[in-house]
Structure formats: C-alpha cells, structure tokens
Design a protein around this motif. Structure first.
Motif, PDB file in Angstrom:
ATOM      1  N   ASN A  22       3.352  31.624  16.027  1.00 29.40           N
ATOM      2  CA  ASN A  22       4.390  32.363  16.735  1.00 29.40           C
ATOM      3  C   ASN A  22       4.456  33.765  16.146  1.00 29.40           C
ATOM      4  O   ASN A  22       3.802  34.062  15.138  1.00 29.40           O
ATOM      5  N   GLY A  23       5.241  34.622  16.761  1.00 32.29           N
ATOM      6  CA  GLY A  23       5.374  35.983  16.279  1.00 32.29           C
ATOM      7  C   GLY A  23       6.656  36.613  16.780  1.00 32.29           C
ATOM      8  O   GLY A  23       7.247  36.168  17.766  1.00 32.29           O
ATOM      9  N   PHE A  24       7.071  37.643  16.072  1.00 30.08           N
ATOM     10  CA  PHE A  24       8.286  38.382  16.460  1.00 30.08           C
ATOM     11  C   PHE A  24       8.052  39.862  16.220  1.00 30.08           C
ATOM     12  O   PHE A  24       7.577  40.257  15.152  1.00 30.08           O
ATOM     13  N   LYS A  25       8.385  40.678  17.221  1.00 28.95           N
ATOM     14  CA  LYS A  25       8.242  42.121  17.082  1.00 28.95           C
ATOM     15  C   LYS A  25       9.470  42.828  17.632  1.00 28.95           C
ATOM     16  O   LYS A  25       9.990  42.459  18.692  1.00 28.95           O
ATOM     17  N   GLU A  26       9.917  43.826  16.886  1.00 26.52           N
ATOM     18  CA  GLU A  26      11.035  44.646  17.319  1.00 26.52           C
ATOM     19  C   GLU A  26      10.727  46.083  16.923  1.00 26.52           C
ATOM     20  O   GLU A  26      10.330  46.352  15.792  1.00 26.52           O
ATOM     21  N   ASP A  27      10.894  47.014  17.881  1.00 25.20           N
ATOM     22  CA  ASP A  27      10.457  48.387  17.695  1.00 25.20           C
ATOM     23  C   ASP A  27       8.956  48.367  17.395  1.00 25.20           C
ATOM     24  O   ASP A  27       8.218  47.663  18.067  1.00 25.20           O
ATOM     25  N   LYS A  28       8.481  49.079  16.376  1.00 30.52           N
ATOM     26  CA  LYS A  28       7.030  49.095  16.134  1.00 30.52           C
ATOM     27  C   LYS A  28       6.577  48.079  15.102  1.00 30.52           C
ATOM     28  O   LYS A  28       5.390  47.950  14.832  1.00 30.52           O
ATOM     29  N   TYR A  29       7.523  47.332  14.515  1.00 33.05           N
ATOM     30  CA  TYR A  29       7.163  46.379  13.462  1.00 33.05           C
ATOM     31  C   TYR A  29       7.187  44.941  13.973  1.00 33.05           C
ATOM     32  O   TYR A  29       8.170  44.498  14.591  1.00 33.05           O
ATOM     33  N   GLY A  30       6.100  44.222  13.687  1.00 34.35           N
ATOM     34  CA  GLY A  30       6.021  42.820  14.082  1.00 34.35           C
ATOM     35  C   GLY A  30       5.327  41.990  13.024  1.00 34.35           C
ATOM     36  O   GLY A  30       4.617  42.519  12.165  1.00 34.35           O
ATOM     37  N   LYS A 130      10.981  36.430   8.543  1.00 38.48           N
ATOM     38  CA  LYS A 130      11.983  35.351   8.618  1.00 38.48           C
ATOM     39  C   LYS A 130      12.258  34.967  10.069  1.00 38.48           C
ATOM     40  O   LYS A 130      12.361  33.766  10.397  1.00 38.48           O
ATOM     41  N   LYS A 131      12.340  35.958  10.941  1.00 34.53           N
ATOM     42  CA  LYS A 131      12.588  35.663  12.360  1.00 34.53           C
ATOM     43  C   LYS A 131      11.404  34.932  12.985  1.00 34.53           C
ATOM     44  O   LYS A 131      11.585  34.038  13.815  1.00 34.53           O
ATOM     45  N   THR A 132      10.201  35.313  12.567  1.00 36.35           N
ATOM     46  CA  THR A 132       9.012  34.612  13.061  1.00 36.35           C
ATOM     47  C   THR A 132       9.010  33.161  12.598  1.00 36.35           C
ATOM     48  O   THR A 132       8.739  32.238  13.381  1.00 36.35           O
ATOM     49  N   TYR A 133       9.330  32.950  11.337  1.00 30.54           N
ATOM     50  CA  TYR A 133       9.378  31.587  10.803  1.00 30.54           C
ATOM     51  C   TYR A 133      10.423  30.757  11.551  1.00 30.54           C
ATOM     52  O   TYR A 133      10.175  29.588  11.902  1.00 30.54           O
ATOM     53  N   ASP A 134      11.586  31.331  11.799  1.00 31.51           N
ATOM     54  CA  ASP A 134      12.663  30.599  12.483  1.00 31.51           C
ATOM     55  C   ASP A 134      12.234  30.118  13.864  1.00 31.51           C
ATOM     56  O   ASP A 134      12.508  28.969  14.244  1.00 31.51           O
ATOM     57  N   ILE A 135      11.528  30.976  14.607  1.00 29.27           N
ATOM     58  CA  ILE A 135      11.111  30.538  15.945  1.00 29.27           C
ATOM     59  C   ILE A 135       9.893  29.620  15.873  1.00 29.27           C
ATOM     60  O   ILE A 135       9.694  28.775  16.753  1.00 29.27           O
ATOM     61  N   LEU A 136       9.095  29.765  14.805  1.00 31.07           N
ATOM     62  CA  LEU A 136       7.948  28.866  14.620  1.00 31.07           C
ATOM     63  C   LEU A 136       8.409  27.428  14.402  1.00 31.07           C
ATOM     64  O   LEU A 136       7.738  26.479  14.829  1.00 31.07           O
ATOM     65  N   THR A 137       9.544  27.268  13.766  1.00 32.35           N
ATOM     66  CA  THR A 137      10.057  25.907  13.531  1.00 32.35           C
ATOM     67  C   THR A 137      10.517  25.238  14.820  1.00 32.35           C
ATOM     68  O   THR A 137      10.696  24.018  14.865  1.00 32.35           O
ATOM     69  N   LYS A 138      10.694  26.029  15.873  1.00 27.43           N
ATOM     70  CA  LYS A 138      11.202  25.491  17.136  1.00 27.43           C
ATOM     71  C   LYS A 138      10.120  25.330  18.197  1.00 27.43           C
ATOM     72  O   LYS A 138      10.203  24.448  19.046  1.00 27.43           O
ATOM     73  N   GLU A 139       9.131  26.218  18.171  1.00 25.85           N
ATOM     74  CA  GLU A 139       8.103  26.154  19.221  1.00 25.85           C
ATOM     75  C   GLU A 139       6.832  26.882  18.804  1.00 25.85           C
ATOM     76  O   GLU A 139       6.843  27.730  17.916  1.00 25.85           O
ATOM     77  N   ASN A 144       3.357  35.188  21.873  1.00 24.87           N
ATOM     78  CA  ASN A 144       4.190  35.915  20.909  1.00 24.87           C
ATOM     79  C   ASN A 144       3.362  36.377  19.712  1.00 24.87           C
ATOM     80  O   ASN A 144       3.554  37.487  19.191  1.00 24.87           O
ATOM     81  N   SER A 145       2.450  35.519  19.269  1.00 21.75           N
ATOM     82  CA  SER A 145       1.589  35.860  18.131  1.00 21.75           C
ATOM     83  C   SER A 145       0.722  37.072  18.453  1.00 21.75           C
ATOM     84  O   SER A 145       0.589  37.991  17.640  1.00 21.75           O
ATOM     85  N   ALA A 146       0.129  37.059  19.651  1.00 25.24           N
ATOM     86  CA  ALA A 146      -0.737  38.161  20.057  1.00 25.24           C
ATOM     87  C   ALA A 146       0.051  39.462  20.221  1.00 25.24           C
ATOM     88  O   ALA A 146      -0.428  40.543  19.848  1.00 25.24           O
ATOM     89  N   LYS A 147       1.253  39.360  20.750  1.00 23.46           N
ATOM     90  CA  LYS A 147       2.080  40.559  20.957  1.00 23.46           C
ATOM     91  C   LYS A 147       2.590  41.140  19.633  1.00 23.46           C
ATOM     92  O   LYS A 147       2.744  42.351  19.497  1.00 23.46           O
ATOM     93  N   ALA A 148       2.846  40.280  18.664  1.00 22.96           N
ATOM     94  CA  ALA A 148       3.437  40.730  17.396  1.00 22.96           C
ATOM     95  C   ALA A 148       2.512  41.638  16.609  1.00 22.96           C
ATOM     96  O   ALA A 148       2.973  42.463  15.817  1.00 22.96           O
ATOM     97  N   ILE A 149       1.192  41.522  16.794  1.00 25.47           N
ATOM     98  CA  ILE A 149       0.248  42.333  16.024  1.00 25.47           C
ATOM     99  C   ILE A 149      -0.232  43.562  16.792  1.00 25.47           C
ATOM    100  O   ILE A 149      -1.070  44.323  16.302  1.00 25.47           O
TER     101      ILE A 149
END
Length: 407
Positions: A22-30, A130-139, A144-149
């Motif tokens: 999974n992945g999480f991105k906000e603004d330019k950082y992911g 931390k946000k990536t880990y939190d959503i990884l525990t759920k799904e 999301n992973s591809a978009k985060a990088i």
C-alpha cells in the motif's frame, strides 16, 4: 502478450501469493510499503552513477549481508542524495519500518526519489510512513503503492503476469516510477522498480534472471540521457507458488523480462513532456554489443528526439546516430524503415535514399510520423544480432518541467 504460456493479469505487486502493499501520498511526499508475509529471496540492481544516494549504498549493503528480505520501503519527494546525515536518515526510515511491521531491520530494503541535495524532512516522511502502515493493515492496494512513489510521473506504472506449471500458478508483478533522468546503466536504473514473485528460487538464479531482464528493458530505455543517482530495481521471491525455478526457467525468465520491458516502456511513454514513444530495432549487427550501441545511440540522439516531436521523418539523423555509435556498419548497405506497428515504409534501402522529395514513400513516412507510437528499424546487414531500445521525443514541456523542478 504473444507467448501463450504467459497471461497478463491485474494487481501488480500484490498479484503473487503472500505479498501485501500500500502507499500514501500527500502534496509531493509519499511512502510505499511492500511486505512479504514470509522471508523472501531478494536481488537488486542499481545505478552506476558515481554520485549515488544513501539508500542505494545502504540497500547494497543489506543485500550483500542478508539472503532473506521481508519488506521494501520507498519514499518520493526527496532523493536523500548528497546530503549531510543522509545515511542516518535512511537508517531511521528502515528502523521505523521494521518497528511498525515487527520484522528485523536487516530485512528491509529502502529506496528514495525526488530532489537531490535537500535534507530529508524526516517528520513528514515518518508521518507518511505511519499512514501507509495504517492502511496496509486494512487492505492491499497496488495502485496506491504505485502512486506513492510518483514524482513528475503523469500516471502510475504497474503490470503483472502469470503462468502455470503442473497446475500451479506462478505470478510476477511490478510497479515502477520514472519520467525524467532516465538513461540507466544498472550492472549488478529517477527510475525505481519493485517486483514481486511467488517462485521458489535461489539468490544466484534470481540475480541472473533479473539482470538479464534489466539489460533488455531498463538498460535499453532513454528519456533524456541523464542517469539518476537513485536508480534501483528490487525483486522479492517468496516461494509461495510451490513451483521451483528449475522446473520453469525459460518461462519465468520470459515473464520477468516481460514485466520489466512493459514497465520500461511505460516510463519512456511518460517521459517528462513527452508526446511520442519510439521503439528502435537495430538488426543485422555483427555482435549484440553493436546492436545495442546503435539502437541506444538513436534513442539518445537529441536530433532524432526533436525530429520525432516535429513529426519529421529525418532519416539522416537516424543514420548519423548509428554512424557515431561505435557499432560496425557500412553506409552503403544499411536499410532504414519507419512504421506505426501496423505498416512500415523504407526511407533508405541498401544505402540508397528511397523517401526522396515528392515520393510516395516520403508522403507515407510523414503520415506515419504523426502517430503517438513510432517504430524505427535499422538493418545493418552485417550479421544476425539485434537489439530493441525505447525512447521518446523531446519538446518544450520537458524544458518547462525541469527548469521549475525545485522552485
């Protein structure tokens, strides 16, 4: 794909059994996380740039000293290269990842992409982690992973394939990022690629298979001719399919090569400001090295790239690029053709210009050049070796994007 043994499927890096992502991105950082539920054999190839990022050095050391890996963590927005305390920041990212996933620190690989020479904003990166880990525990979420990088990428890049061996399915999946600074040379390519597979395989076999796939894909792809400081490809193999590599060597090699090649073509198609994709096949070379030199010279040529942008079938620029490539050639034998993957037209045949002013061949070539995907074929007629390289055009938007990159 043409090989009936191998089928294209969905879900990228989470298609193989036993992988989460999974992945999480906000603004330019992911931040993206890829986790194998059991220990996996790992292999990697890296940039050969003598200016290299701290994550490159650290991941090389981890791979050298550890046969089994559990996770990959990657961030966008900052390359963590040429920065004071960058190694400490990379180690801190690994430490936090291991803590969250409850795995050993020496089983985490790391990669970064973004601006060079700026200190990592660790508070922001830890927040995204931390946000990536939190959503990884759920799904699981491959997209999301591809978009985060992604950095200057226009679209996420992902693909996966499967094939059967004695009724058991083997899968290979991958995600990648890259749109600029693409001219990799990863011998042992900013461009990041993470591959997962559920094949049973040892490290030497996996390393060889990956290197061969990279040579035929990422190492034959050029956007702008600049080699990044962070180029990295990782592959994790966890054996969950129950199929051993020795029972399907040829098919697995084709599968991982296909995944790498498709991701490389996506990267080139998404070249910063690119409007056109080119595939350059050089055949009839005396050696494989000559074929690669010549095909790479064409996709690197700024004059060819700008001609592509302007829809100009300027065959003179093509043969000039082959001529200075260092490959053995005879200008009196060479053929040059241009096509759109449906039909082809000769520009040069046996060293003679065919597409002269007012000819049907030139008119046809001009029409073909208006397409978004162009195939250039150069036949050296000196041997039996060939190589295909991938590139894109170069236009005004590339200058705008890169002139404003850090502002």
């Amino acid at each position: 794909m043409n090989d009936l043994e191998i089928k294209v499927i969905d879900n990228g890096v989470v298609a193989p059994k036993g992988f989460k992502a999974n992945g999480f991105k906000e603004d330019k950082y992911g931040v993206a996380l890829i986790l194998s539920e059991k220990e996996a054999v790992a292999a990697g190839v890296f940039t050969t740039n003598k200016v290299y990022a701290h994550p490159v050095k650290l991941s090389k050391e981890i791979l050298k000293n550890n046969e089994k890996i559990r996770a990959i963590v990657a961030n966008s927005g900052n390359a963590n290269c040429f920065t004071k305390d960058g190694m400490e920041d990379a180690k801190e990212m690994i430490k936090e990842t291991a803590r969250l996933l409850n795995i050993p620190e020496n089983q985490v690989l790391i990669a970064s992409t973004g601006v060079i020479g700026r200190k990592m904003p660790m508070d922001i990166i830890k927040d995204r982690l931390k946000k990536t880990y939190d959503i990884l525990t759920k799904e699981n979420n491959n997209l999301n992973s591809a978009k985060a990088i992604m950095t200057t990428d226009a679209f996420p890049k992902t693909t996966a394939v499967e094939f059967e061996v004695n009724g058991k399915k083997v899968r290979v999946g991958g995600i990648a990022k890259g749109a600029g600074m693409i001219a990799p040379n990863m011998l042992h390519a900013t461009m990041l690629c993470f591959i997962t597979t559920d094949i049973e395989i040892n490290r030497d076999e996996l390393t060889e298979s990956l290197q061969n796939a990279v040579d035929e894909s990422f190492n034959s792809a050029v956007v702008d001719g600049d080699m990044s400081t962070n180029d990295t490809v990782f592959v994790l193999a966890n054996g969950e399919s129950g199929v051993n590599y020795k029972d399907c060597k040829e098919t697995f090699d084709k599968a991982i090569a296909y995944v790498c090649r498709e991701l490389a073509k996506m990267i080139v198609s998404d070249g910063e400001g690119a409007t056109k994709f080119m595939e350059v096949l050089v055949r009839g070379a005396k050696t494989k090295e000559d074929a690669k030199k010549a095909s790479m010279s064409v996709v690197r040529s700024l004059l060819v790239k700008t001609a592509l942008f302007g829809s100009d079938p300027n065959w003179g620029r093509i043969v000039a690029a082959v001529g200075y490539s260092g490959a053995e050639m005879d200008m009196n034998k060479i053929d040059v053709l241009i096509g759109d993957f449906k039909e082809e037209v000769y520009l040069v045949k046996d060293g003679e210009q065919i597409a002269d002013e007012g000819t049907a061949e030139l008119i046809k070539a001009e029409e073909i050049m208006k397409n978004e995907k162009i195939k250039i074929i150069v036949d050296l007629k000196l041997g039996n070796e060939e190589n295909t390289s991938y590139g894109c055009d170069l236009g005004y938007e590339y200058v705008r994007i890169n002139s404003e990159y850090t502002t």
